[in-house]
Design a protein around this motif. Structure first.
Motif, short mmCIF file in Angstrom:
data_model
loop_
_atom_site.label_atom_id
_atom_site.label_comp_id
_atom_site.label_asym_id
_atom_site.label_seq_id
_atom_site.Cartn_x
_atom_site.Cartn_y
_atom_site.Cartn_z
N ASN A 95 -33.97 53.32 1.06
CA ASN A 95 -34.08 53.94 -0.26
C ASN A 95 -33.94 52.89 -1.36
O ASN A 95 -33.65 53.20 -2.50
CB ASN A 95 -33.00 55.04 -0.41
N ARG B 76 -26.26 61.76 -21.55
CA ARG B 76 -24.90 61.25 -21.49
C ARG B 76 -23.89 62.40 -21.60
O ARG B 76 -22.87 62.41 -20.91
CB ARG B 76 -24.71 60.26 -22.64
N LEU C 1 -20.97 63.12 -19.02
CA LEU C 1 -19.57 63.08 -19.47
C LEU C 1 -18.88 64.40 -19.14
O LEU C 1 -17.73 64.40 -18.71
CB LEU C 1 -19.50 62.78 -20.97
N ARG D 143 -19.53 66.30 -16.66
CA ARG D 143 -19.27 66.35 -15.22
C ARG D 143 -18.12 65.41 -14.86
O ARG D 143 -17.27 65.77 -14.05
CB ARG D 143 -20.53 66.01 -14.43
N ASN E 106 -25.61 66.15 -9.84
CA ASN E 106 -25.41 64.72 -10.02
C ASN E 106 -26.59 63.97 -9.41
O ASN E 106 -27.06 62.97 -9.92
CB ASN E 106 -24.09 64.27 -9.40
N TRP F 286 -21.26 53.83 -4.22
CA TRP F 286 -22.56 53.60 -4.84
C TRP F 286 -23.40 52.61 -4.05
O TRP F 286 -22.91 51.59 -3.59
CB TRP F 286 -22.38 53.06 -6.26
N SER G 129 -30.36 51.74 -5.80
CA SER G 129 -31.66 52.32 -5.43
C SER G 129 -32.79 51.50 -6.05
O SER G 129 -33.75 51.14 -5.38
CB SER G 129 -31.73 53.78 -5.89
N TYR G 130 -32.68 51.20 -7.33
CA TYR G 130 -33.57 50.20 -7.96
C TYR G 130 -32.94 49.77 -9.26
O TYR G 130 -32.29 50.57 -9.94
CB TYR G 130 -34.98 50.74 -8.19
N THR H 100 -34.54 60.64 -15.66
CA THR H 100 -34.22 59.31 -16.21
C THR H 100 -34.82 59.10 -17.60
O THR H 100 -34.63 58.05 -18.20
CB THR H 100 -34.72 58.18 -15.29
N1 LIG Z 1 -30.68 60.10 -3.63
C1 LIG Z 1 -31.76 59.85 -4.35
N2 LIG Z 1 -32.64 58.91 -3.99
C2 LIG Z 1 -33.75 58.69 -4.73
C3 LIG Z 1 -33.98 59.43 -5.90
C4 LIG Z 1 -33.04 60.41 -6.25
O1 LIG Z 1 -33.20 61.11 -7.26
N3 LIG Z 1 -31.97 60.61 -5.47
N4 LIG Z 1 -35.10 59.22 -6.66
C5 LIG Z 1 -35.97 58.07 -6.41
C6 LIG Z 1 -35.60 56.95 -7.38
N5 LIG Z 1 -34.22 56.70 -7.37
C7 LIG Z 1 -33.30 57.03 -8.35
C8 LIG Z 1 -32.00 56.84 -7.98
C9 LIG Z 1 -30.98 57.08 -8.88
C10 LIG Z 1 -31.26 57.53 -10.14
C11 LIG Z 1 -30.17 57.74 -11.13
O2 LIG Z 1 -30.42 58.09 -12.25
N6 LIG Z 1 -28.89 57.49 -10.78
C12 LIG Z 1 -27.83 57.56 -11.70
C13 LIG Z 1 -26.59 58.15 -11.04
C14 LIG Z 1 -26.76 59.62 -10.75
C15 LIG Z 1 -25.42 60.25 -10.50
O3 LIG Z 1 -24.97 60.33 -9.39
N7 LIG Z 1 -24.75 60.66 -11.55
C16 LIG Z 1 -23.44 61.21 -11.46
C17 LIG Z 1 -22.42 60.24 -12.02
C18 LIG Z 1 -22.74 59.91 -13.45
C19 LIG Z 1 -21.89 58.82 -14.04
O4 LIG Z 1 -22.17 57.65 -13.89
N8 LIG Z 1 -20.84 59.20 -14.76
C20 LIG Z 1 -20.01 58.29 -15.49
C21 LIG Z 1 -19.66 58.88 -16.83
C22 LIG Z 1 -20.87 59.15 -17.70
C23 LIG Z 1 -21.51 57.93 -18.28
O5 LIG Z 1 -20.79 57.03 -18.73
O6 LIG Z 1 -22.77 57.87 -18.29
C24 LIG Z 1 -18.79 57.98 -14.70
O7 LIG Z 1 -18.33 58.82 -13.91
O8 LIG Z 1 -18.27 56.87 -14.89
C25 LIG Z 1 -23.38 62.52 -12.25
O9 LIG Z 1 -24.35 62.87 -12.93
O10 LIG Z 1 -22.36 63.19 -12.15
C26 LIG Z 1 -27.48 56.19 -12.20
O11 LIG Z 1 -27.65 55.19 -11.50
O12 LIG Z 1 -26.99 56.15 -13.33
C27 LIG Z 1 -32.57 57.75 -10.52
C28 LIG Z 1 -33.60 57.50 -9.61
C29 LIG Z 1 -35.92 57.62 -4.99
N9 LIG Z 1 -34.64 57.75 -4.36
#
Ligand SMILES: Nc1nc2c(c(=O)[nH]1)N[C@@H](CNc1ccc(C(=O)N[C@@H](CCC(=O)N[C@@H](CCC(=O)N[C@@H](CCC(=O)O)C(=O)O)C(=O)O)C(=O)O)cc1)CN2
Ligand SMILES: [Zn+2]
Length: 764
Positions: free
Chosen positions: A126, A447, A451, A453, A497, A517, A520-521, A739
């Protein structure tokens, strides 16, 4: 005496330090110096984590992607960024992420906008890399500065540096010739630059270079086999020892080739290719190093150290100091450190090993091989106990689930009627216009959503307030879609999430981490859930959210699920039963969810299988077996519904030519796919196969901030309509919008809806 080493370490940081530094830099909230410092700090910390090894990897760190780094090292920049006037690091990010003409890097006037390099999956993982771009005129020039600086940094810390590079044949194989020319014709131009790189490293006193050629575990035709011989003849005698690294699978018919190359050592993935160890030893010259990947770099289970020693000890006696041991592949694909997990299920934690723990396993194995098992008796005893506890755990086995999978029969995967009858019944119920518009599921994960969550998870926001915040987000998405005039709405996935982790959190048989963590890219990461036991669904997972969303609108609301194959492929899976069995268990749990949604009155249900294509085995000879259980699992999930319930599926980044029959076999009423970047050429596969059901070819690339115009979309759909009859076409983006930002999504979807309206008047 055995030598220990590592092929690569995760670079994002246990707390995703690199992600936050990158994103702040891109937003202009962080200086270039601060970003550079974060990179150096992470490298230093990670080398310290690996300091017990005899050799540590250098050059595995990357600000975005290791393949893109190699393109820069080889001076292979796409033509469109060559004239850039600014900083080299900014130019690197221009290739990685693209840059709109309105970009704010101070070079919009002189250097304009550029398209991002294409991204695709790194073998069957992935992880996504930036595809090297070639044409008949591509030339190469060495820029060794990144590697030289990092070798110097590692030395300053007192670790023995082993630079890691992508080998020339894999580099060419993973790239694309944009003009259709033969990439192999570039080999004579490429090899002198590689040779110069090796001499440059030798000049710095480097003894070993790890040269990654994972393409050796795939089917190679004669020209590529010949390329290996030619390449390595040119790379020998440049003053360094070469460790040719293969991983992710068996060498099979390429074993003799690999063994014949004039390199000083070969790394074999002894997790996936254990049965080839003896043959490899027999095939290579008896002064060569054999590196064995004895700890799984792709999964998170503890290694059974005693079992490993049982087969390693005789090999070690035979090979003596020619034996090296390491994880099977780079540890890029596992989380950094189990010690960061404070809330992880206490029963399960002792069964697991993340990157740091895997290196400790390597050390324990090496000590046992050097000084006998007694020297690590306590470690081995603790390991045996953990392995035995996992094997015997009542939490792993659920007889009811086992019985249910035994009860699976072919009828469960069968719709009541064929597509033509279903389509008519669905149209009678849904009354959709020609060229119906929809989206793939997610709307911006703002955001505020994240936040809320994290506050909920930290206990500072209670369940009710959290659910209320998510309902507000859903309402916002629904209102926006109604104003835009979309035909089939989605709830927007605010409460998720991640499309896989969300389901992992709710299904029995899965556990999840707080900070596990995996990159992924670029700066994007996922936390793959951990599948440890038999899977069941204690309660409905999505129904309340979807019913709420449907209550806000008279338009049809799509139920939204992740399919069994994708949940499986994007999780850490059990190594104690076949993947197919875990997949069938997932299928039964998800089938129950599908039927609950249908019972709640939802008329359209999408089941995403984004990872079905990437899960294909690396060897064609194994495709049939995989596709059989993968497709059957999807059918079991989807096909229990009535004729007038419309099943959608979605796939992204997919090349379908090879597997179009399997896709047709899934028998989804509608499939939405990524096509915009291929100018609808992808549809040729569907056209020539006479794909019978409905298709939504993506009309714009959601990975780019660029806003498509109505004219561009009409142009693409017109091309699509030449291949697929208009009555079977849908209009939608390439993938989900999570995204992106709302200020990008709204105008883009407005263009899309307008395009569909224009097309309808043209068609009438
Ligand atoms: N599993 C998976 N694989 C995939 C994809 C996919 O969607 N899922 N899509 C393709 C492309 N890949 C992707 C992979 C990740 C993300 C992505 O946006 N990831 C997020 C994390 C998503 C996540 O788990 N978010 C959590 C945690 C968020 C977070 O970081 N919270 C902060 C606080 C908020 C902040 O400061 O922004 C914290 O806890 O510290 C949530 O929403 O609950 C990131 O890296 O930023 C997008 C595309 C192919 N493979
Ligand atoms: Zn997608």
């Amino acid at each position: 005496m055995v030598t220990t080493h590592n092929l690569g370490f995760p670079r994002i940081g246990a707390k995703r330090e690199l992600k936050f530094a990158l994103e702040a830099y891109w937003k202009g909230q962080n200086s270039r110096d601060a970003l550079i410092t974060t990179g150096a700090d992470l490298r230093a910390r990670h080398w310290r984590d690996q300091a017990a090894l005899d050799l540590v990897p250098v050059g595995d760190f990357s600000f975005y992607d290791q393949v893109l780094d190699m393109s820069f090292t080889l001076g292979n920049l796409p033509e469109r960024v060559r004239g850039f006037h600014g900083d080299a690091l900014d130019n690197y990010f221009r290739v990685a992420r693209g840059r709109s003409a309105a970009g704010n890097d101070g070079h919009a006037g002189c250097c304009g906008g550029v398209a991002a390099g294409e991204m695709t999956k790194w073998f069957d993982t992935n992880y996504h890399y930036i595809v090297p771009e070639f044409d008949a005129h591509t030339s190469f020039t060495l820029d060794a500065s990144r590697l030289l600086e990092q070798v110097a940094e590692a030395r300053a810390l007192g670790v023995a540096a082993k630079p890691v590079i992508v080998g020339p044949v894999t580099y060419l194989a993973l790239g694309k010739a944009k003009d259709g020319s033969d990439r192999l014709s570039l080999l004579p131009r490429l090899l002198p630059v590689y040779a110069e790189l090796l001499r440059t490293l030798a000049g710095q006193g480097v003894e070993w270079v790890q040269i990654d050629e994972p393409i050796l575990v795939t089917d190679l035709d004669a020209a590529w086999v010949e390329a290996f011989t030619q390449a390595y003849a040119a790379l020998k005698d440049n003053g360094v020892n070469l460790l040719l690294a293969t991983y992710f699978g068996e060498l099979r018919e390429n074993l003799t080739l690999a063994a014949s190359l004039p390199v000083q050592g070969i790394h074999l993935d002894a997790i996936n290719a254990r049965q080839e160890v003896e043959a490899l030893i027999r095939a290579v010259r008896d002064d060569r190093v054999i590196s064995l990947g004895v700890v799984n770099g792709r999964n998170i289970w503890k290694t059974d150290l005693t079992a490993a020693l049982d087969w390693l000890e005789p090999v070690a006696r035979h090979l003596g100091k020619r034996l090296w041991i390491a994880p099977s592949c780079s540890l890029l694909h596992v989380p950094v450190d189990l010690a960061g997990e404070r809330k992880l299920d206490e029963d399960l934690k002792p069964w697991l090993a993340f990157a740091v723990q895997k290196l400790t396993e390597i050390e324990v194995l090496a000590t046992a091989l050097r000084r006998g098992r007694d020297a690590v008796a306590a470690e081995l005893a603790a390991n045996t106990e953990a392995i035995a506890a996992r094997r015997a755990s009542a939490r792993v086995n659920n007889p009811a689930v086992k019985a249910a999978t035994t009860g699976i029969n072919a009828a469960m995967g069968q719709r009541n009627s064929g597509f033509a009858i279903r389509a008519a019944r669905q149209q009678a119920r849904l009354n959709l216009p020609l060229y119906p518009t929809t989206t793939i599921g997610s709307f911006p994960q703002t955001r505020e959503i994240r936040l809320s969550r994290s506050a909920f998870k930290a206990g500072t926001l209670d369940l009710q307030a959290y659910q209320q915040a998510m309902r507000q987000e859903i309402e916002r998405s629904v209102r926006e879609q109604e104003v835009l005039g979309l035909d089939v709405l989605v709830h927007g996935e605010a409460e998720r999430n991640d499309m896989v982790e969300y389901f992992g959190e709710q299904l029995d048989g899965f556990t999840f981490t707080q900070a596990g963590w995996v990159q992924s890219y670029g700066s994007r990461c996922v936390k793959p859930p951990i599948l440890f036991g038999d899977i069941s669904r204690p309660r409905a997972m999505t129904v309340d959210w979807i019913i709420y969303a449907q209550s806000l609108t008279a338009k049809p609301m799509k139920g939204m699920l992740t399919g069994p194959v994708t949940i499986l492929n994007w999780s850490f899976v059990r190594d104690d039963q076949p993947r197919s069995l875990s997949c069938y268990q997932l299928a039964l749990a998800l089938r129950a969810e599908v039927l609950d949604l249908e019972r709640a009155g939802i008329g359209i249900i999408q089941i995403d299988e984004a990872a079905l294509r990437e899960g294909l085995p690396l060897r064609r000879s194994q495709w049939g077996e995989y596709l059989a259980w993968a497709v059957e699992s999807f059918r079991i999930t989807a096909n229990g519904v009535a004729d007038d319930t419309q099943i959608h599926t979605h796939m992204c980044y997919s090349e379908f030519n090879d597997i179009i029959a399997a896709i047709a076999d899934m028998d989804a009423d509608v499939i939405t796919i990524e096509t915009s970047r291929s100018d609808m050429e992808l549809l040729n596969a569907f056209d020539s196969f006479n794909y019978p059901n409905q298709i939504g070819p993506g009309v714009y690339d959601i990975h780019s901030p660029n806003i498509p115009t109505e004219a561009q979309i009409i142009d693409l759909m017109t091309k699509a309509a030449r291949r697929i009859p208009a009555e079977r076409l849908w209009v939608n983006p390439d993938c989900g919008l999570k995204t992106r930002q709302w200020n990008e999504v709204v105008p883009a979807l407005a263009s899309m809806v307008n395009a569909a309206r224009t097309l309808r008047t043209q068609g009438a």
